[in-house]
Design an enzyme around this catalytic site. Sequence first.
Site, PDB file in Angstrom:
ATOM      1  N   ASN A  23      16.764  -3.832  -9.332  1.00 21.48           N
ATOM      2  CA  ASN A  23      15.527  -3.364  -9.967  1.00 21.48           C
ATOM      3  C   ASN A  23      15.483  -3.618 -11.463  1.00 21.48           C
ATOM      4  O   ASN A  23      14.482  -3.340 -12.117  1.00 21.48           O
ATOM      5  CB  ASN A  23      15.321  -1.886  -9.643  1.00 21.48           C
ATOM      6  CG  ASN A  23      14.987  -1.710  -8.179  1.00 21.48           C
ATOM      7  OD1 ASN A  23      14.697  -2.679  -7.480  1.00 21.48           O
ATOM      8  ND2 ASN A  23      15.032  -0.481  -7.705  1.00 21.48           N
ATOM      9  N   ARG A  94       6.851  -6.899  -3.314  1.00 21.90           N
ATOM     10  CA  ARG A  94       5.934  -6.200  -4.218  1.00 21.90           C
ATOM     11  C   ARG A  94       6.200  -6.554  -5.671  1.00 21.90           C
ATOM     12  O   ARG A  94       5.312  -6.655  -6.502  1.00 21.90           O
ATOM     13  CB  ARG A  94       6.098  -4.701  -4.090  1.00 21.90           C
ATOM     14  CG  ARG A  94       5.701  -4.105  -2.778  1.00 21.90           C
ATOM     15  CD  ARG A  94       5.785  -2.612  -2.921  1.00 21.90           C
ATOM     16  NE  ARG A  94       4.997  -2.209  -4.056  1.00 21.90           N
ATOM     17  CZ  ARG A  94       3.671  -2.195  -4.028  1.00 21.90           C
ATOM     18  NH1 ARG A  94       3.046  -2.550  -2.938  1.00 21.90           N
ATOM     19  NH2 ARG A  94       2.985  -1.846  -5.065  1.00 21.90           N
ATOM     20  N   CYS A 118       3.376  -0.405   1.701  1.00 23.66           N
ATOM     21  CA  CYS A 118       4.587  -0.777   2.444  1.00 23.66           C
ATOM     22  C   CYS A 118       5.063   0.441   3.215  1.00 23.66           C
ATOM     23  O   CYS A 118       4.422   1.484   3.187  1.00 23.66           O
ATOM     24  CB  CYS A 118       5.668  -1.296   1.497  1.00 23.66           C
ATOM     25  SG  CYS A 118       6.505   0.010   0.603  1.00 23.66           S
ATOM     26  N   ARG A 123       1.265   2.640  -2.518  1.00 22.27           N
ATOM     27  CA  ARG A 123       1.749   1.921  -3.718  1.00 22.27           C
ATOM     28  C   ARG A 123       0.666   1.097  -4.414  1.00 22.27           C
ATOM     29  O   ARG A 123       0.796  -0.125  -4.558  1.00 22.27           O
ATOM     30  CB  ARG A 123       2.960   1.077  -3.371  1.00 22.27           C
ATOM     31  CG  ARG A 123       4.070   1.890  -2.702  1.00 22.27           C
ATOM     32  CD  ARG A 123       5.301   1.101  -2.448  1.00 22.27           C
ATOM     33  NE  ARG A 123       6.067   0.844  -3.652  1.00 22.27           N
ATOM     34  CZ  ARG A 123       7.244   0.204  -3.666  1.00 22.27           C
ATOM     35  NH1 ARG A 123       7.741  -0.249  -2.530  1.00 22.27           N
ATOM     36  NH2 ARG A 123       7.907   0.001  -4.779  1.00 22.27           N
ATOM     37  N   ILE A 125      -1.672  -0.421  -7.636  1.00 20.84           N
ATOM     38  CA  ILE A 125      -1.285  -0.955  -8.954  1.00 20.84           C
ATOM     39  C   ILE A 125      -2.328  -0.601 -10.017  1.00 20.84           C
ATOM     40  O   ILE A 125      -2.447  -1.265 -11.046  1.00 20.84           O
ATOM     41  CB  ILE A 125      -1.040  -2.474  -8.899  1.00 20.84           C
ATOM     42  CG1 ILE A 125      -2.296  -3.211  -8.426  1.00 20.84           C
ATOM     43  CG2 ILE A 125       0.172  -2.818  -8.035  1.00 20.84           C
ATOM     44  CD1 ILE A 125      -2.235  -4.719  -8.661  1.00 20.84           C
ATOM     45  N   ASP A 313      15.304   6.581  -4.553  1.00 21.42           N
ATOM     46  CA  ASP A 313      16.026   5.510  -3.854  1.00 21.42           C
ATOM     47  C   ASP A 313      17.378   5.963  -3.310  1.00 21.42           C
ATOM     48  O   ASP A 313      18.072   5.174  -2.673  1.00 21.42           O
ATOM     49  CB  ASP A 313      16.228   4.315  -4.795  1.00 21.42           C
ATOM     50  CG  ASP A 313      14.914   3.644  -5.175  1.00 21.42           C
ATOM     51  OD1 ASP A 313      14.904   2.859  -6.129  1.00 21.42           O
ATOM     52  OD2 ASP A 313      13.897   3.934  -4.512  1.00 21.42           O
TER      53      ASP A 313
HETATM   54  C1  EPZ Z   1      10.248   0.871  -8.536  1.00 21.26           C
HETATM   55  O1  EPZ Z   1       9.094   0.648  -7.708  1.00 21.26           O
HETATM   56  C2  EPZ Z   1      11.442   0.406  -7.712  1.00 21.26           C
HETATM   57  N1  EPZ Z   1      11.285  -0.994  -7.376  1.00 21.26           N
HETATM   58  C3  EPZ Z   1      11.530   1.235  -6.427  1.00 21.26           C
HETATM   59  O2  EPZ Z   1      12.725   0.861  -5.744  1.00 21.26           O
HETATM   60  C4  EPZ Z   1      11.650   2.707  -6.790  1.00 21.26           C
HETATM   61  O3  EPZ Z   1      11.604   3.479  -5.612  1.00 21.26           O
HETATM   62  C5  EPZ Z   1      10.470   3.121  -7.693  1.00 21.26           C
HETATM   63  O4  EPZ Z   1      10.399   2.273  -8.842  1.00 21.26           O
HETATM   64  C6  EPZ Z   1      10.592   4.555  -8.166  1.00 21.26           C
HETATM   65  O5  EPZ Z   1      11.795   4.760  -8.810  1.00 21.26           O
HETATM   66  C7  EPZ Z   1      11.607  -1.932  -8.312  1.00 21.26           C
HETATM   67  O6  EPZ Z   1      11.995  -1.642  -9.426  1.00 21.26           O
HETATM   68  C8  EPZ Z   1      11.457  -3.361  -7.915  1.00 21.26           C
HETATM   69  P1  EPZ Z   1       6.472   3.204  -9.275  1.00 21.26           P
HETATM   70  P2  EPZ Z   1       7.615   0.746  -8.326  1.00 21.26           P
HETATM   71  O7  EPZ Z   1       5.410   2.327  -9.825  1.00 21.26           O
HETATM   72  O8  EPZ Z   1       7.614   0.204  -9.693  1.00 21.26           O
HETATM   73  C9  EPZ Z   1       2.557   5.444  -7.748  1.00 21.26           C
HETATM   74  C10 EPZ Z   1      14.087   0.173  -3.944  1.00 21.26           C
HETATM   75  O9  EPZ Z   1      14.422   0.803  -2.930  1.00 21.26           O
HETATM   76  N2  EPZ Z   1       1.790   4.422  -8.508  1.00 21.26           N
HETATM   77  O10 EPZ Z   1       7.305   3.982 -10.218  1.00 21.26           O
HETATM   78  O11 EPZ Z   1       6.685   0.168  -7.338  1.00 21.26           O
HETATM   79  C11 EPZ Z   1       3.232   4.826  -6.513  1.00 21.26           C
HETATM   80  O12 EPZ Z   1       2.358   4.724  -5.431  1.00 21.26           O
HETATM   81  C12 EPZ Z   1      12.618   0.266  -4.432  1.00 21.26           C
HETATM   82  O13 EPZ Z   1      14.850  -0.526  -4.625  1.00 21.26           O
HETATM   83  C13 EPZ Z   1       0.415   4.525  -8.603  1.00 21.26           C
HETATM   84  O14 EPZ Z   1      -0.193   5.449  -8.045  1.00 21.26           O
HETATM   85  O15 EPZ Z   1       7.441   2.339  -8.339  1.00 21.26           O
HETATM   86  C14 EPZ Z   1       4.376   5.790  -6.255  1.00 21.26           C
HETATM   87  O16 EPZ Z   1       3.947   6.875  -5.486  1.00 21.26           O
HETATM   88  C15 EPZ Z   1      11.727   0.986  -3.490  1.00 21.26           C
HETATM   89  N3  EPZ Z   1      -0.263   3.570  -9.294  1.00 21.26           N
HETATM   90  C16 EPZ Z   1       4.743   6.236  -7.662  1.00 21.26           C
HETATM   91  O17 EPZ Z   1       3.640   5.925  -8.518  1.00 21.26           O
HETATM   92  C17 EPZ Z   1       0.374   2.515  -9.919  1.00 21.26           C
HETATM   93  O18 EPZ Z   1      -0.289   1.659 -10.540  1.00 21.26           O
HETATM   94  C18 EPZ Z   1       6.004   5.553  -8.206  1.00 21.26           C
HETATM   95  O19 EPZ Z   1       5.808   4.171  -8.175  1.00 21.26           O
HETATM   96  C19 EPZ Z   1       1.773   2.429  -9.815  1.00 21.26           C
HETATM   97  C20 EPZ Z   1       2.478   3.391  -9.110  1.00 21.26           C
END
Ligand code: EPZ
Length: 425
Positions: A23, A94, A118, A123, A125, A313
């Site tokens: 990550n 993603r 997923c 998730r 953006i 995670d």
């Molecule tokens: C990162 O995902 C990691 N992936 C994930 O690891 C990890 O679970 C996650 O951060 C949380 O720690 C990578 O770094 C590649 P977020 P990311 O944006 O960036 C909501 C693994 O197992 N959200 O912090 O996609 C979203 O739906 C993976 O290695 C919005 O609503 O996570 C979620 O509920 C899985 N709008 C929450 O925020 C947005 O625009 C956290 O998502 C963005 C996110």
Amino acid sequence: MAKFLVKNAGPLHGEVTISGSKNSVLPIMAAALLSDDPCTILDVPALSDVEVMCDILESIGATIEKDYEAGKIVIDANHELRSETPAELGQRMRASILTMGPLLARDGRTRASLPGGCAIGARPIDLHLKGFEAMGAEIIFDEEAGTVTATTDGPLHGARIYLDYPSVGATENIMAAAVLAEGQTIMENVAQEPEIVDLANYLNKMGARVKGAGTDMIKIDGVKSLHGTEHNVIPDRIETGTFMVAAAITRGDVLVKNVVPDHVRPIIAKLIECGCQVEEAGDDLDELRVRGNIKELKGTDIKTLPYPGFPTDMQSQFMALLTTVHGSSTVIETVFENRYMHIGELNRMGAGIRTEDKSALIPGDVKLQGAQVVATDLRAGAALVLAGLAAEGETEIFEIRHIERGYAGLVEKLQGIGADIRRVD
Ligand code: EPZ
């Protein structure tokens, strides 16, 4: 189709060395698009996700030299770049969305396939796009094509951006866009994960001016251009946590090497609450000795939160451990709305877990039984491997492609500390 066969070989013993962080390396690879000079990334883990990111960067027009033996990748984006990734590639991972910020900052245009939900949640953006818009980009959705385009006439401009949720991906994408914007960008309520700090350190080595990474506010003074650099990726704190739990669930004694103890404080705290002994070791204190054989392990409660809270995670791996300890435990997942897919599979092994609203209630005191189970996502799959190490009989794990996305050399590393696990094609 490949699968893992796992048997209980008793307590794990010995040493295991952690690879570079998945990550962290993915956003760092995408950020190489910000410069025309070659960027050398070291301690790169040999993972299928890294391969997909290479394919994505090559599809955009960058050239890449790979040497996984040496853990080294050199990315050269000094070419005419395309502003979008082929949909097929974009949908495979993603994290492909992390090329949007760098491309928008560099060429004023980027298009991406809308990354549908997923296994673990919807998730969206929206926070990424809101940040780009605040810096002057126009956002255009094409529902039919399932794409989103961000364009800007001329450079982006600095802005004050408050994130409604401290999203990791949105923080990384907006930060990567803001480094070449005109003026200062102030980002508030941002993610504070170690991967954010690693990306900021890398960008600053390229000549960016990012301050405050690792806190809830980041300030970025835009610069005209960035140069190439060389960077060692941080160790993978989730791989670290997974091996720490492997020691605990088998009641073993394992030295986990190449770690940053500060990055896994919540995991250390919860293992100690369960009754494990966790000691920092090594000349540079970059090792952790985990012993699950000191006293009977007992239940504890977990609530996942953004960093520095307990990492989502690690939720499934810890849940597998809590099925085997004395007494009940409660786990509450707050980051993703659908991250309990592993419960059905653990219950096939006799775990007896119930869910109530957002909580998972783990009775504990059960002897897991080997079974045929399916990895529904990366971390759920890791939890099933750990459960198999503690179960009676043999556990067959299908859909291991999910697991191989995020763990480099998992089978060999586990065998190296005494596990009975095989990959069968
Ligand atoms: C990162 O995902 C990691 N992936 C994930 O690891 C990890 O679970 C996650 O951060 C949380 O720690 C990578 O770094 C590649 P977020 P990311 O944006 O960036 C909501 C693994 O197992 N959200 O912090 O996609 C979203 O739906 C993976 O290695 C919005 O609503 O996570 C979620 O509920 C899985 N709008 C929450 O925020 C947005 O625009 C956290 O998502 C963005 C996110």
